[in-house]
Scaffold this active site. Structure first.
Site, PDB file in Angstrom:
ATOM      1  N   SER A 237       0.834  -1.197   0.000  1.00 22.65           N
ATOM      2  CA  SER A 237       0.000   0.000   0.000  1.00 22.65           C
ATOM      3  C   SER A 237       0.875   1.255   0.000  1.00 22.65           C
ATOM      4  O   SER A 237       1.675   1.440  -0.913  1.00 22.65           O
ATOM      5  CB  SER A 237      -0.953  -0.043   1.191  1.00 22.65           C
ATOM      6  OG  SER A 237      -2.020   0.871   1.026  1.00 22.65           O
ATOM      7  N   ASP A 334      -9.088  -4.675  -6.270  1.00 23.69           N
ATOM      8  CA  ASP A 334      -8.700  -3.718  -5.230  1.00 23.69           C
ATOM      9  C   ASP A 334      -9.534  -2.448  -5.404  1.00 23.69           C
ATOM     10  O   ASP A 334      -9.399  -1.741  -6.400  1.00 23.69           O
ATOM     11  CB  ASP A 334      -7.211  -3.394  -5.356  1.00 23.69           C
ATOM     12  CG  ASP A 334      -6.651  -2.644  -4.150  1.00 23.69           C
ATOM     13  OD1 ASP A 334      -7.404  -1.845  -3.562  1.00 23.69           O
ATOM     14  OD2 ASP A 334      -5.474  -2.855  -3.815  1.00 23.69           O
ATOM     15  N   HIS A 367      -7.633  -5.174  -1.563  1.00 17.68           N
ATOM     16  CA  HIS A 367      -6.595  -4.484  -0.807  1.00 17.68           C
ATOM     17  C   HIS A 367      -6.367  -5.197   0.530  1.00 17.68           C
ATOM     18  O   HIS A 367      -7.306  -5.618   1.191  1.00 17.68           O
ATOM     19  CB  HIS A 367      -7.019  -3.038  -0.560  1.00 17.68           C
ATOM     20  CG  HIS A 367      -5.881  -2.102  -0.342  1.00 17.68           C
ATOM     21  ND1 HIS A 367      -5.055  -1.686  -1.366  1.00 17.68           N
ATOM     22  CD2 HIS A 367      -5.412  -1.484   0.783  1.00 17.68           C
ATOM     23  CE1 HIS A 367      -4.144  -0.857  -0.891  1.00 17.68           C
ATOM     24  NE2 HIS A 367      -4.332  -0.731   0.416  1.00 17.68           N
TER      25      HIS A 367
END
EC number: 3.1.1.-
Length: 403
Positions: A237, A334, A367
């Site tokens: 991330s 995601d 994610h």
């Protein structure tokens, strides 16, 4: 006269901020301004972090809810998910083919696990060798050293892991454990770092801390059995963004003015896991919301008045022919950082860089899959280890040929 102009510019900027500020902006400003106050400062400081996370969450809530609703309304979604998870090894092998040797790809891969990886955190942490090692002058610049007890006699390759957290949370706790433990078991020395974050530390403090950690490793990791001549960096991330930017800005004076002269911040390989690689593009509603978040919380400057700050912080704009080898990993579903970020970045890398570029797109993954999805996390960590071991072997072989 110059002082009057400076004061006037400051006043205009302050008025402009007041006119566009929202309630969350006032809370962030209160936390930052009050954080250094005696007695009450320590109580006001957490307010900034909570508010920053709230601002980030508000910008992604609609995308998350929309994706969830779409899943619930999709016929046979459970079968689709099962099939996507079952394909993890297959797509990983395909992504590494031509980079990793066929013999290495043919070894047994980890079996999928049913329990979320976060539940096995303690099991992974058996490889933590030393906790809370300072890598800089600030008390917040801490790292954990991961390694086997029975280290090989020759210096071991090194991985620095940079955690995610939307640039407002930079803690090494929980994140990256599957990769760290797998590499440590194979004889690597791994460094899992903390770094300072917004709103109390605005950009570029984040990347300055990462650079400091790299320079520290180049100078000191041999004390823990590591090879100072081979340092890889990985992150997820926001950590994926920071790792990519660090890899593409080796020894850039812009990001290491605080380091001693001669410090080496180059890295030998990069792994970006569901990272954000473009801080400029506002062509979609999602990207426009992200840039607004950067302006208000992370950078605390506007892109219209300081475009160079956002451009310089975008890994996609920093790609050169001399980029180190990259492995980019992203989930196709995601909804926090859409997969198009990874696809565009990989396209740019492959068009410009002379080094190997691997791209692993996981069907159906979202994610933070490495924290919640046991079916994907083990095989993905194995793929990362295969890639990094191959880069290390290639580098060692090249060194022998040069000698």
């Amino acid at each position: 006269m110059n002082q009057r102009r400076a004061a006037g510019s400051t006043g205009v900027a302050y008025i402009r901020w007041l006119l566009r500020a929202r309630p969350a902006d006032y809370m962030l400003a209160l936390s930052v301004a009050g954080g250094s106050l005696p007695v009450v400062g320590k109580h006001l400081k957490p307010l900034g972090g909570v508010t920053a996370i709230g601002v980030w969450g508000a910008r992604h809530a609609s995308d998350f809810l929309s994706a969830t609703a779409k899943d619930l309304l999709t016929p046979g979604i459970n079968e689709v998910r099962r099939r996507d998870r079952a394909s993890t090894q297959e797509v990983s092998v395909a992504a590494l083919r031509g980079i990793v040797s066929p013999d290495d790809l043919a070894v047994e891969w980890p079996a999928p696990e049913r329990t979320p990886p976060v539940c096995g955190a303690l099991r992974h942490r058996r490889y933590v060798h030393r906790r809370r090692v300072l890598y800089g002058d600030d008390p917040a610049q801490l790292l954990d050293v991961w390694r086997r007890k029975d280290m090989p006699t020759k210096p071991a390759p090194v991985l620095i892991f940079v955690p995610g957290g939307a640039w407002v949370h930079g803690s090494r706790a929980i994140q990256g454990y599957a990769v760290l433990s797998r590499l440590a078991a194979q004889g690597w020395v791994c460094l899992s770092i903390d770094y300072r974050v917004a709103p109390h530390h605005r950009w570029p403090r984040h990347i300055l801390d990462v650079k400091t950690a790299i320079a520290w490793a180049r100078a000191n990791v041999d004390k823990f059995g590591g090879d100072r001549n081979f340092i890889a960096v990985a992150g997820c991330s926001a950590g994926g963004h920071l790792s990519a930017l660090a890899g593409l800005t080796a020894n850039d004076p812009q990001y290491q003015a605080e380091l001693p002269e001669g410090s080496d911040t180059s890295v030998d390989a990069v792994v970006g896991i569901y990272g954000r690689y473009d801080w400029e593009d506002r062509s979609t509603p999602e990207r426009a919301r992200f840039v607004d978040f950067l302006e208000r919380v992370v950078v605390q400057r506007t892109i219209d008045r300081h475009p160079e700050v956002f451009r310089d912080a975008s890994p996609i704009q920093r790609v050169t022919r001399n980029a180190p080898p990259f492995l980019v990993i992203h989930g196709s579903r995601d909804c926090v950082i859409p997969v198009e970020q990874a696809r565009s970045f990989v396209e740019r890398l492959r068009a410009v860089s002379r080094s190997q570029v691997g791209y692993l797109e996981l069907p159906g993954a979202g994610h933070g899959f490495d924290l919640l999805d046991g079916a994907r996390t083990g095989p993905t960590a194995h793929a990362i280890a295969l890639f990094l071991n191959q880069v290390h072997r290639s580098r060692a072989q090249f060194a022998k040929e040069v000698i």
